[in-house]
Design an enzyme around this catalytic site. Sequence first.
Site, short mmCIF file in Angstrom:
data_model
loop_
_atom_site.label_atom_id
_atom_site.label_comp_id
_atom_site.label_asym_id
_atom_site.label_seq_id
_atom_site.Cartn_x
_atom_site.Cartn_y
_atom_site.Cartn_z
N LYS A 84 39.31 41.06 50.14
CA LYS A 84 38.61 41.33 48.90
C LYS A 84 37.20 41.44 48.69
O LYS A 84 36.57 42.19 48.05
CB LYS A 84 39.43 40.42 47.86
CG LYS A 84 40.87 40.39 47.82
CD LYS A 84 41.59 41.59 47.28
CE LYS A 84 42.99 41.78 47.43
NZ LYS A 84 43.63 43.20 46.59
N GLU B 243 41.01 42.70 37.41
CA GLU B 243 42.42 42.21 37.43
C GLU B 243 42.57 41.36 38.72
O GLU B 243 41.92 41.63 39.57
CB GLU B 243 43.42 43.29 37.34
CG GLU B 243 43.87 43.82 38.93
CD GLU B 243 42.77 44.54 39.59
OE1 GLU B 243 41.62 44.73 38.98
OE2 GLU B 243 42.94 44.81 40.80
N SER C 177 44.61 39.38 56.36
CA SER C 177 43.94 39.74 55.60
C SER C 177 43.24 38.59 54.42
O SER C 177 42.15 38.79 54.13
CB SER C 177 44.48 40.71 54.33
OG SER C 177 45.99 40.08 53.94
C1 PLP Z 1 45.00 37.94 51.22
C2 PLP Z 1 45.40 39.21 50.70
N1 PLP Z 1 45.87 40.16 51.45
C3 PLP Z 1 46.75 41.11 50.82
C4 PLP Z 1 46.45 41.43 49.43
C5 PLP Z 1 47.23 42.82 49.03
O1 PLP Z 1 46.14 43.64 48.54
P1 PLP Z 1 46.01 44.85 49.13
O2 PLP Z 1 47.26 45.47 49.61
O3 PLP Z 1 45.09 45.65 48.34
O4 PLP Z 1 45.31 44.72 50.69
C6 PLP Z 1 45.93 40.41 48.85
C7 PLP Z 1 45.94 40.80 47.17
O5 PLP Z 1 45.83 39.79 46.57
C8 PLP Z 1 45.48 39.35 49.15
O6 PLP Z 1 45.01 38.38 48.48
#
Ligand code: PLP
Lengths: 254, 418
Positions: free
Chosen positions: B86, B108, B377
């Site tokens: 993020k 948000e 992520s």
């Molecule tokens: C660690 C993590 N991975 C994935 C996501 C999912 O979001 P996105 O699909 O935009 O990557 C989030 C959303 O809060 C997150 O905190």
Amino acid sequence: MLEQYIKQRLQHKDLLLMTHIVLGYPSYDDAMRLVEGMVEAGVDLMELQIPFSEPMADGPVILKANAQALKAGATMEKSLRMAEQITAAFDIPFLFMTYYNILFKYGVSDFVAKMQAIGIKGAIIPDLPPEEGSEYLQAMQKHGLDPVHIFTPNSSMARKQQLNKHTSGFMYTVARKGVTGKDTQFGDELGDYLLDCRQATDLPLALGFGVKSKADYEFIRGKADVAIIGSEAIRVMEDHGVDAVGPFIRSIIT
Amino acid sequence: MQNRGYFNQFGGAFIPEILVPTFDQLEAAYLEAKADPAFWQEYVDLMSTYSCRATPITYAENLSRHFGGAQIYIKREDLNHTGAHKANNVMGQGLLTKRMGKKRVIAETGAGQHGVATATMAAKFGFDCTIYMGAVDVARQRPNVFWMEQMGATVVPVEDGSATLKDAINEAFRDWVTNMDDTHYVLGTACGPYPFPEMVSWFQSIIGSEAREQMLARQGRLPNRVYACVGGGSNAMGLFSGFMTDTEVELVGVEAGGRGKGIGEHAARLAYDDATIGVAQGYKTYFLQNNNGQMMDTHSVSAGLDYVGVSPILADLHDTGRVRFEAATDDEVVAAMQLVVQKEGLIPALESSHAFAQAFKEAPAMGKDEIILINQSGRADKDIFTVADAIDDPKWREFIITKADQYRARAAAEGGVE
Ligand SMILES: Cc1ncc(COP(=O)(O)O)c(C=O)c1O
């Protein structure tokens, strides 16, 4: 068509009133009584909002009304049936107000055809700018219905002129930034803004967002052609019951 | 705006009239920044000094051996400052906010990762900051709420609708339509009206361009399959964009399978057949909605994937077949996470663990000479309460009870609650 109706009425009085209800809130029966009370009190036009789960442009009062209506079992079918009963029973023009997904899921052209079939005269779709609305605009034209767009204090003259090209009936002008139902300071600036709006369109101007009282209504007289009361009528109903809404409207226009 | 941001039939900008000039300004700032190589350089410099870029790729030797199939590599977005990808998007939009001369940011947040990242960015750049968060998510992600508030952000719990991510987005828009003059809305994923899907994907593309280079440098070849979890789609778009034109690389997006198929049980818009095309929150994509067009409740063990819509870019990549979409259930996800913790000592967020869960289903059937790349992520520090509940850890429970007793005693001594 709404334009002729409004202009005709303006020959007898210099300020009209449009109100707003949410179909199915607090129930379909109560909403029907609400319409009846409003029409008898002398409302000139009315917006019927088809509830949507994500009413992005609405403030707390109408947002809750949407959510409650859905929770109480509001559906598209029931809302359309009720709208048909309303237009048959009362002799003022009604518009739909709703969000684009409601039309999109129904089928935009089918929805517009249905509007005409049940006697609805126009529509306000706050999340459908003309750039995204070609199917809608064509269908509205084909069926002789009025697509109403919104002038805001942020709209440039060029934008207003562009919106004017795609609008018929009347122009919805919002008095301020923000969502529906919050307070508005009715002052000189607003008068200037409405003068500006007049330059961009020959259509009648309806002014909404935050109209609450007789004082607000009187302030609008001579500046816009139609005052719009939305959240405040819902608030009156919530606080004092369905039967209090007619007298509230009467106290404003007389 | 010059463009409307369509990816075939998906995307668009279904915005309230009051925001038209705001979007004009945002699009202009975005296009200008994109055309300016100095902007991207400033962004990369910022990310390499304030966050931890380039994030490494880790070879998961033990997991690879455990499954006995493909060689597993992990892109370490968890090593970003604030613990998730993020930060990439947030810092990029922070630089844009400065360019536009705005003084306040709103956002948000679902899991709270985007909220925390936005709050850090606001603290660093000196912006006022308000974060909208569904009340359900506030309750399940308290640690992130704590940090946002410590950094000076106002966290507003949103009680409307399902009290999750979509409702937080609506509320952020309601703020924006009032305060657009001094406020930028830092949307946290590759969704919403144009230019957000494209712009967020652009900032996140730093993941994919690094990963591609790193794979080539390390292995001299590209991975066979690339996995990323999909909430709104920003980490997936970020990683996939590095391999989009490498048609031999299979791209796999993993959604929240929750408790399995059936509307209300999951948040899989593309992998399951429960979603249909609609328009909400300013854009056109697949939504989990009923046939009247009302959005339905979703469920996932991970707050960050618990969302009704999905990036219009991914919706298009689904329809064209460039990306394959799968779903992993809550149980599979918790098990996958535990395995990663035990085998590699890495702690993937519950969101990221969806990507691992799917990769683990497929790795054993792949050849030892094949390569898998998984996007981690984020890290799971924020998930400690949820995970401890899911695995029902008795020592953790004891710790919380003791802690609660201490707080209760202190409150009683201060004459507070009984
Ligand atoms: C660690 C993590 N991975 C994935 C996501 C999912 O979001 P996105 O699909 O935009 O990557 C989030 C959303 O809060 C997150 O905190």
